[in-house]
Design a protein around this motif. Structure first.
Motif, PDB file in Angstrom:
ATOM      1  N   VAL A 139       0.896  -1.228   0.051  1.00 49.42           N
ATOM      2  CA  VAL A 139      -0.005  -0.038   0.089  1.00 49.42           C
ATOM      3  C   VAL A 139       0.762   1.261   0.068  1.00 49.42           C
ATOM      4  CG1 VAL A 139      -1.629   1.051   1.296  1.00 49.42           C
ATOM      5  CG2 VAL A 139      -1.886  -1.225   1.334  1.00 49.42           C
ATOM      6  N   ARG A 140       0.825   2.108  -0.915  1.00 41.33           N
ATOM      7  CA  ARG A 140       1.719   3.208  -1.381  1.00 41.33           C
ATOM      8  C   ARG A 140       0.624   4.572  -1.045  1.00 41.33           C
ATOM      9  NH1 ARG A 140       5.780   1.491  -6.018  1.00 41.33           N
ATOM     10  NH2 ARG A 140       4.097  -0.163  -6.462  1.00 41.33           N
ATOM     11  N   THR A 141       0.736   5.048   0.067  1.00 42.01           N
ATOM     12  CA  THR A 141       0.086   6.305   0.170  1.00 42.01           C
ATOM     13  C   THR A 141       1.116   7.557  -0.043  1.00 42.01           C
ATOM     14  OG1 THR A 141       0.469   6.795   2.493  1.00 42.01           O
ATOM     15  CG2 THR A 141      -1.147   5.083   2.003  1.00 42.01           C
ATOM     16  N   LYS A 142       0.385   8.740   0.180  1.00 41.02           N
ATOM     17  CA  LYS A 142       1.402   9.997  -0.089  1.00 41.02           C
ATOM     18  C   LYS A 142       2.330  10.193   1.294  1.00 41.02           C
ATOM     19  CE  LYS A 142      -2.345  12.932   2.200  1.00 41.02           C
ATOM     20  NZ  LYS A 142      -3.247  12.151   2.265  1.00 41.02           N
ATOM     21  N   HIS A 143       2.083   9.250   2.356  1.00 37.97           N
ATOM     22  CA  HIS A 143       2.853   9.308   3.392  1.00 37.97           C
ATOM     23  C   HIS A 143       4.141   8.248   3.511  1.00 37.97           C
ATOM     24  CE1 HIS A 143       0.169  12.226   5.136  1.00 37.97           C
ATOM     25  NE2 HIS A 143      -0.911  11.476   5.016  1.00 37.97           N
ATOM     26  N   HIS A 144       3.343   6.939   2.984  1.00 39.44           N
ATOM     27  CA  HIS A 144       4.182   5.742   3.489  1.00 39.44           C
ATOM     28  C   HIS A 144       4.147   4.806   2.444  1.00 39.44           C
ATOM     29  CE1 HIS A 144       3.178   7.412   7.652  1.00 39.44           C
ATOM     30  NE2 HIS A 144       4.625   7.673   7.526  1.00 39.44           N
ATOM     31  N   THR A 145       5.113   3.822   2.475  1.00 35.67           N
ATOM     32  CA  THR A 145       4.873   2.355   1.850  1.00 35.67           C
ATOM     33  C   THR A 145       4.787   1.268   3.053  1.00 35.67           C
ATOM     34  OG1 THR A 145       6.407   3.153  -0.177  1.00 35.67           O
ATOM     35  CG2 THR A 145       5.994   0.847   0.165  1.00 35.67           C
ATOM     36  N   ILE A 146       3.684   0.721   2.704  1.00 38.29           N
ATOM     37  CA  ILE A 146       3.072  -0.282   3.840  1.00 38.29           C
ATOM     38  C   ILE A 146       2.803  -1.592   3.093  1.00 38.29           C
ATOM     39  CG2 ILE A 146       1.662  -0.772   5.810  1.00 38.29           C
ATOM     40  CD1 ILE A 146       1.202   2.409   4.514  1.00 38.29           C
ATOM     41  N   LEU A 147       3.570  -2.472   3.977  1.00 42.65           N
ATOM     42  CA  LEU A 147       3.450  -3.887   3.669  1.00 42.65           C
ATOM     43  C   LEU A 147       2.588  -4.626   4.225  1.00 42.65           C
ATOM     44  CD1 LEU A 147       4.372  -6.179   1.629  1.00 42.65           C
ATOM     45  CD2 LEU A 147       6.181  -6.838   3.170  1.00 42.65           C
ATOM     46  N   ILE A 148       1.283  -5.370   3.821  1.00 46.71           N
ATOM     47  CA  ILE A 148       0.380  -5.957   4.710  1.00 46.71           C
ATOM     48  C   ILE A 148       0.449  -7.317   4.527  1.00 46.71           C
ATOM     49  CG2 ILE A 148      -2.220  -6.052   5.248  1.00 46.71           C
ATOM     50  CD1 ILE A 148      -1.069  -3.378   5.355  1.00 46.71           C
ATOM     51  N   ASP A 149       0.970  -8.195   5.554  1.00 49.31           N
ATOM     52  CA  ASP A 149       1.096  -9.482   5.541  1.00 49.31           C
ATOM     53  C   ASP A 149       2.296  -9.864   4.853  1.00 49.31           C
ATOM     54  OD1 ASP A 149      -0.885 -10.041   7.513  1.00 49.31           O
ATOM     55  OD2 ASP A 149      -2.507 -10.456   5.949  1.00 49.31           O
ATOM     56  N   THR A 150       3.000 -11.030   5.208  1.00 52.17           N
ATOM     57  CA  THR A 150       4.251 -11.361   4.691  1.00 52.17           C
ATOM     58  C   THR A 150       4.377 -13.101   4.125  1.00 52.17           C
ATOM     59  OG1 THR A 150       5.306 -11.780   6.748  1.00 52.17           O
ATOM     60  CG2 THR A 150       5.324  -9.348   5.831  1.00 52.17           C
ATOM     61  N   CYS A 151       3.125 -13.416   3.970  1.00 53.40           N
ATOM     62  CA  CYS A 151       3.157 -14.946   3.375  1.00 53.40           C
ATOM     63  C   CYS A 151       3.969 -15.941   4.181  1.00 53.40           C
ATOM     64  CB  CYS A 151       3.523 -14.844   1.856  1.00 53.40           C
ATOM     65  SG  CYS A 151       2.788 -13.507   0.882  1.00 53.40           S
ATOM     66  N   VAL A 152       4.337 -16.948   3.506  1.00 51.17           N
ATOM     67  CA  VAL A 152       5.030 -18.022   4.346  1.00 51.17           C
ATOM     68  C   VAL A 152       6.381 -18.114   4.375  1.00 51.17           C
ATOM     69  CG1 VAL A 152       5.539 -20.334   3.946  1.00 51.17           C
ATOM     70  CG2 VAL A 152       3.364 -19.674   3.403  1.00 51.17           C
ATOM     71  N   GLY A 153       7.254 -17.465   3.520  1.00 52.48           N
ATOM     72  CA  GLY A 153       8.595 -17.215   3.511  1.00 52.48           C
ATOM     73  C   GLY A 153       9.299 -18.360   3.169  1.00 52.48           C
ATOM     74  N   ASN A 154      10.948 -18.000   3.162  1.00 54.13           N
ATOM     75  CA  ASN A 154      11.755 -19.217   2.564  1.00 54.13           C
ATOM     76  C   ASN A 154      12.341 -19.805   3.997  1.00 54.13           C
ATOM     77  OD1 ASN A 154      11.235 -18.901   0.014  1.00 54.13           O
ATOM     78  ND2 ASN A 154      13.252 -18.142  -0.492  1.00 54.13           N
ATOM     79  N   HIS A 155      12.971 -20.947   3.774  1.00 50.56           N
ATOM     80  CA  HIS A 155      13.756 -21.697   4.659  1.00 50.56           C
ATOM     81  C   HIS A 155      12.996 -22.025   5.969  1.00 50.56           C
ATOM     82  CE1 HIS A 155      16.323 -19.301   1.771  1.00 50.56           C
ATOM     83  NE2 HIS A 155      16.812 -20.649   1.530  1.00 50.56           N
ATOM     84  N   LYS A 156      11.706 -21.872   5.997  1.00 48.39           N
ATOM     85  CA  LYS A 156      11.026 -22.040   7.672  1.00 48.39           C
ATOM     86  C   LYS A 156      10.603 -23.503   7.402  1.00 48.39           C
ATOM     87  CE  LYS A 156      11.458 -17.523   7.820  1.00 48.39           C
ATOM     88  NZ  LYS A 156      10.667 -16.339   8.203  1.00 48.39           N
ATOM     89  N   GLN A 157      10.846 -24.039   8.680  1.00 49.57           N
ATOM     90  CA  GLN A 157      10.267 -25.461   8.948  1.00 49.57           C
ATOM     91  C   GLN A 157       8.893 -25.281   9.392  1.00 49.57           C
ATOM     92  OE1 GLN A 157      12.898 -27.446  11.711  1.00 49.57           O
ATOM     93  NE2 GLN A 157      14.923 -27.288  10.285  1.00 49.57           N
ATOM     94  N   ARG A 158       8.203 -25.900   8.459  1.00 50.65           N
ATOM     95  CA  ARG A 158       6.939 -26.122   8.760  1.00 50.65           C
ATOM     96  C   ARG A 158       5.963 -27.586   8.743  1.00 50.65           C
ATOM     97  NH1 ARG A 158       7.982 -22.154  10.850  1.00 50.65           N
ATOM     98  NH2 ARG A 158       7.814 -19.952  10.124  1.00 50.65           N
ATOM     99  N   ARG A 159       5.451 -27.859   9.852  1.00 49.58           N
ATOM    100  CA  ARG A 159       5.024 -29.624   9.780  1.00 49.58           C
ATOM    101  C   ARG A 159       3.795 -29.388   9.648  1.00 49.58           C
ATOM    102  NH1 ARG A 159       3.033 -31.049  14.767  1.00 49.58           N
ATOM    103  NH2 ARG A 159       2.882 -29.557  16.372  1.00 49.58           N
ATOM    104  N   PHE A 160       2.958 -28.291   9.947  1.00 43.60           N
ATOM    105  CA  PHE A 160       1.530 -28.431   9.595  1.00 43.60           C
ATOM    106  C   PHE A 160       0.970 -28.438   8.360  1.00 43.60           C
ATOM    107  CE2 PHE A 160       0.482 -25.737  13.989  1.00 43.60           C
ATOM    108  CZ  PHE A 160       0.871 -26.689  14.558  1.00 43.60           C
ATOM    109  N   TRP A 161       1.824 -27.966   7.302  1.00 43.01           N
ATOM    110  CA  TRP A 161       1.501 -28.076   5.963  1.00 43.01           C
ATOM    111  C   TRP A 161       2.557 -28.325   5.066  1.00 43.01           C
ATOM    112  CZ3 TRP A 161      -2.812 -29.482   4.093  1.00 43.01           C
ATOM    113  CH2 TRP A 161      -2.968 -29.052   2.732  1.00 43.01           C
ATOM    114  N   PRO A 162       3.041 -29.565   4.677  1.00 41.85           N
ATOM    115  CA  PRO A 162       4.074 -29.846   3.965  1.00 41.85           C
ATOM    116  C   PRO A 162       4.234 -28.757   2.782  1.00 41.85           C
ATOM    117  CG  PRO A 162       2.844 -31.697   4.362  1.00 41.85           C
ATOM    118  CD  PRO A 162       2.047 -30.770   4.858  1.00 41.85           C
ATOM    119  N   ALA A 163       3.419 -28.191   2.216  1.00 38.34           N
ATOM    120  CA  ALA A 163       3.924 -27.487   1.055  1.00 38.34           C
ATOM    121  C   ALA A 163       4.264 -26.167   1.238  1.00 38.34           C
ATOM    122  CB  ALA A 163       2.202 -27.290   0.238  1.00 38.34           C
ATOM    123  N   TRP A 164       4.271 -25.782   2.590  1.00 41.51           N
ATOM    124  CA  TRP A 164       4.769 -24.645   3.098  1.00 41.51           C
ATOM    125  C   TRP A 164       6.218 -24.853   3.683  1.00 41.51           C
ATOM    126  CZ3 TRP A 164      -0.070 -22.344   5.893  1.00 41.51           C
ATOM    127  CH2 TRP A 164      -0.908 -21.993   4.846  1.00 41.51           C
TER     128      TRP A 164
END
Length: 299
Positions: A69-94
């Motif tokens: 989100v880019r406003t006249k004031h700031h650049t804001i990132l909303i939520d950041t997904c799954v990411g790389n190199h993270k060990q995740r056992r709940f969902w193998p695809a992640w």
């Protein structure tokens, strides 16, 4: 709809870009929505398949994505997904993802990691915090070195306390994607009445998690809201009672979803969803005693 209009839209003078990490068949619908019934779904397969539900597998087509989100004031990132190199056992695809797609997606819209002023997480589930950090020299460090990371105070307090019982409760994401940001001194814990500026503020939408928030936007008479996980699929507009298996408080999540749908139905507020397939944004309309989601560019 062109690629540009599919992923980029203007809300007044606010520019909003979707940055995709993935969009594919993800979760079997009847396990993901424990309240779903075969008989109830049957009349809706004609519009659900293949765009929202994969024929044959009954897997929901879901996006994992961020909004810039880019406003006249700031650049804001909303939520950041799954990411790389993270060990995740709940969902193998992640588990242990290694992909350049996400960072390339940022670069493609002309945003570097250094240009993000704020990172805001609607909640602290694995698929909303992953790119908060990245692995450098064996350490988890904030991906966005110049950003303040905004966490809802109630949400952070819940997961911080639960995490003391073991990382299994958060699938490790608090340890590798949240606490390193706090340790780096880049986290701000905010209350439910937090406003970043005149363009952006938070709206409490608890239930999926205790401190879950949605993000309100307003500019030049145009309004929008980024839903977080209030809804995961358009079928929940038809069946608001269908909660997801991951809802922390299922009754509260249902109440929140119904209030959300009722509040924004038949308004001009653009709804920007976390997990609906492309184009992910649209408007809520009434459909008898329930609702329907009308995507941008459709009637």
């Amino acid at each position: 709809m062109s690629e540009e209009s599919d992923k980029t839209r203007m809300l007044g003078d606010i520019r909003i870009d979707r940055v995709l990490e993935s969009e594919e068949p993800e979760f079997p619908i009847f396990s993901f929505f424990p309240d779903a019934m075969v008989e109830a779904l049957a009349p809706h397969r004609s519009w659900m398949e293949p765009r929202f539900l994969e024929p044959g597998t009954d897997k929901i087509i879901a996006a994992v994505q961020s909004y810039v989100v880019r406003t006249k004031h700031h650049t804001i990132l909303i939520d950041t997904c799954v990411g790389n190199h993270k060990q995740r056992r709940f969902w193998p695809a992640w588990n242990m993802r290694e992909s350049e797609r996400y960072l390339k997606g940022l670069a493609d819209i002309g945003v570097s990691v250094e240009q993000i002023d704020f990172v805001m997480c609607t909640h602290l589930h694995t698929d909303h915090v992953g790119w908060n950090t990245r692995l450098m020299n064996g350490q988890w460090v904030p991906t966005f070195p110049n950003a303040r990371y905004i966490f809802a105070k109630d949400e952070f307090a819940f997961w911080e306390e639960l995490n003391k019982k073991g990382a299994k409760y958060s699938d490790g994401c608090i340890n590798d994607s949240v606490l390193p940001v706090v340790a780096a001194g880049q986290a701000d814990l905010v209350s439910s009445d937090f406003s970043l500026d005149d363009n952006l503020w938070i709206e409490p939408t608890p239930g999926h998690t205790p401190g879950h928030i949605s993000i309100r936007l307003s500019s030049c008479g145009c309004d929008g809201v980024l839903t977080g996980d209030v809804m995961h699929s358009p079928i929940q507009c038809t069946f608001p009672d269908w909660g997801v298996a991951g809802d922390g408080d299922k009754d509260l999540a249902r109440q929140t979803r119904k209030k959300f749908l009722d509040r924004y139905a038949e308004t001009s507020t653009r709804i920007l969803t976390s997990h609906f397939p492309s184009p992910s944004a649209g408007f809520i309309r009434r459909a008898g005693e329930a609702f329907k989601f009308v995507f941008d560019g459709e009637t």
